[in-house]
Motif scaffolding. Structure first.
Motif, PDB file in Angstrom:
ATOM      1  N   ALA A 180     -45.084   3.819  11.989  1.00  0.00           N
ATOM      2  CA  ALA A 180     -44.229   3.620  10.819  1.00  0.00           C
ATOM      3  C   ALA A 180     -42.841   4.207  11.054  1.00  0.00           C
ATOM      4  CB  ALA A 180     -44.875   4.266   9.594  1.00  0.00           C
ATOM      5  N   VAL A 181     -42.780   5.384  11.656  1.00  0.00           N
ATOM      6  CA  VAL A 181     -41.495   6.050  11.914  1.00  0.00           C
ATOM      7  C   VAL A 181     -40.689   5.278  12.950  1.00  0.00           C
ATOM      8  CG1 VAL A 181     -40.438   8.127  12.908  1.00  0.00           C
ATOM      9  CG2 VAL A 181     -42.294   8.344  11.235  1.00  0.00           C
ATOM     10  N   GLU A 182     -41.347   4.878  14.043  1.00  0.00           N
ATOM     11  CA  GLU A 182     -40.623   4.169  15.100  1.00  0.00           C
ATOM     12  C   GLU A 182     -40.087   2.823  14.612  1.00  0.00           C
ATOM     13  OE1 GLU A 182     -42.740   5.944  19.131  1.00  0.00           O
ATOM     14  OE2 GLU A 182     -43.480   4.057  18.294  1.00  0.00           O
ATOM     15  N   LYS A 183     -40.873   2.118  13.810  1.00  0.00           N
ATOM     16  CA  LYS A 183     -40.425   0.824  13.289  1.00  0.00           C
ATOM     17  C   LYS A 183     -39.239   1.003  12.351  1.00  0.00           C
ATOM     18  CE  LYS A 183     -42.021  -3.277  10.795  1.00  0.00           C
ATOM     19  NZ  LYS A 183     -43.184  -3.963  10.141  1.00  0.00           N
ATOM     20  N   HIS A 184     -39.301   2.003  11.484  1.00  0.00           N
ATOM     21  CA  HIS A 184     -38.236   2.233  10.512  1.00  0.00           C
ATOM     22  C   HIS A 184     -36.953   2.711  11.183  1.00  0.00           C
ATOM     23  CE1 HIS A 184     -35.911   4.586   7.529  1.00  0.00           C
ATOM     24  NE2 HIS A 184     -36.345   3.677   6.657  1.00  0.00           N
ATOM     25  N   ASP A 185     -37.088   3.630  12.157  1.00  0.00           N
ATOM     26  CA  ASP A 185     -35.917   4.261  12.765  1.00  0.00           C
ATOM     27  C   ASP A 185     -35.414   3.546  14.013  1.00  0.00           C
ATOM     28  OD1 ASP A 185     -36.349   6.065  10.769  1.00  0.00           O
ATOM     29  OD2 ASP A 185     -36.828   7.766  12.074  1.00  0.00           O
ATOM     30  N   HIS A 198     -42.710  10.796   7.593  1.00  0.00           N
ATOM     31  CA  HIS A 198     -42.658   9.426   7.091  1.00  0.00           C
ATOM     32  C   HIS A 198     -41.321   9.188   6.378  1.00  0.00           C
ATOM     33  CE1 HIS A 198     -43.608   5.812   4.771  1.00  0.00           C
ATOM     34  NE2 HIS A 198     -44.634   5.623   5.605  1.00  0.00           N
ATOM     35  N   PRO A 199     -40.704   8.031   6.580  1.00  0.00           N
ATOM     36  CA  PRO A 199     -39.397   7.746   5.967  1.00  0.00           C
ATOM     37  C   PRO A 199     -39.348   7.965   4.460  1.00  0.00           C
ATOM     38  CG  PRO A 199     -39.940   6.065   7.574  1.00  0.00           C
ATOM     39  CD  PRO A 199     -41.162   6.934   7.449  1.00  0.00           C
ATOM     40  N   ASN A 200     -40.447   7.739   3.756  1.00  0.00           N
ATOM     41  CA  ASN A 200     -40.452   7.898   2.297  1.00  0.00           C
ATOM     42  C   ASN A 200     -40.564   9.357   1.851  1.00  0.00           C
ATOM     43  OD1 ASN A 200     -40.373   5.100   2.178  1.00  0.00           O
ATOM     44  ND2 ASN A 200     -42.566   4.881   1.776  1.00  0.00           N
ATOM     45  N   SER A 220     -32.279   9.129  17.235  1.00  0.00           N
ATOM     46  CA  SER A 220     -32.874   9.527  15.955  1.00  0.00           C
ATOM     47  C   SER A 220     -31.844  10.207  15.061  1.00  0.00           C
ATOM     48  CB  SER A 220     -34.061  10.467  16.182  1.00  0.00           C
ATOM     49  OG  SER A 220     -34.568  10.927  14.949  1.00  0.00           O
TER      50      SER A 220
END
Length: 271
Positions: A13-18, A68-70, A102
């Motif tokens: 989730a982090v890699e996809k978002h960032d 997590h981004p959220n 990052s």
């Protein structure tokens, strides 16, 4: 296994978002002892939202983690870092590992006392079919009696102190990494080593070293080519890491088909 799956899901989730690639040292994560205090996690309503891992290399500890981004800007990672400090013990050097791209990671670094130390390229093989070594260089599985040679190689090639090299290799064997080590043979002698960690369809090459007196003879090139040839014949993708200032190694890797995939930056933490 459930916890590892949670970490993997959070990483994705982090890699996809960032748009980054985290270095979580999965070869080490998958072999953690329950007695070790090396992983720190934050949950919200049963969901993993933050993770920090400590990775020991001799007297050096690398720190890497994610939120997590959220759930950012809530002090979660700072809390995990404070919680982890006692577990760092008497480490001589503490390096904070952040992907070069990052934005959130670099912003967090501004909140702690640290200075830039070094960078590392994460490279993947993307070349043409490689030739067989023709038997002039051979890779063989490591044996228990190779421990002395592995320690010597870590001392002369990676600047380990003798006691650090002994402790590091002892821990690797204790954690089950013995089966991943291969010794490099040439001229009827053992001249080097490498470790190949297979994770799904990916194979990471670590600790690749050749004794100084046998360098410059093409043995390292042939050993690396042989490792890549064998792994790719199994359908594996092949990866390795290199510091950009190590021009000799970087030139070798690129010449046989490795390309830069991402960059990790390391910052020296001062408590």
């Amino acid at each position: 296994m459930t916890q590892l799956n949670e970490i993997k899901a959070l990483q994705q989730a982090v890699e996809k978002h960032d748009g980054i690639e985290l270095k979580l040292n999965w070869d080490m994560l998958e072999n953690r002892s329950d007695a070790e205090q090396t992983d720190f996690m934050a949950y919200d309503s049963g969901r993993l939202v933050g993770f920090l891992g400590l990775y020991s290399f001799g007297s050096k500890i690398e720190v890497c983690g994610m939120v997590h981004p959220n759930y950012r800007r809530k002090g979660i990672f700072s809390g995990l870092f404070r919680e982890s400090i006692p577990a760092m013990g008497k480490a001589v050097k503490i390096l904070l590992n952040v992907p070069a791209d990052s934005v959130s990671g670099k912003a967090w670094l501004e909140t702690v006392n640290c200075t830039f130390e070094e960078s590392e390229y994460m490279m993947k093989w993307d070349g043409e079919a490689l030739p067989d070594s023709g038997g002039s260089v051979r890779l063989r599985p490591s044996l228990p009696e190779d421990i002395g040679m592995k320690v010597q190689l870590d001392i002369v090639c990676f600047d380990f102190k003798a006691e650090e090299a002994l402790a590091y290799n002892g821990r690797l064997e204790k954690d089950g990494f013995q089966k991943e080590f291969y010794m490099i043979e040439a001229e009827g002698k053992t001249v080097g080593k490498m470790r190949i960690h297979r994770d799904g369809e990916g194979s990471g090459i670590y600790g690749f070293a050749v004794l100084p007196e046998f360098q410059g003879k093409g043995y390292g090139r042939k050993a690396l080519q042989e490792a890549v040839r064998v792994e790719t014949s199994r359908g594996q993708r092949v990866y390795l890491d290199v510091q950009p200032e190590n021009e000799k190694a970087l030139s070798l890797y690129t010449s046989i088909g490795f390309i830069k995939e991402s960059q990790q930056d390391y910052y020296l933490y001062s408590n």
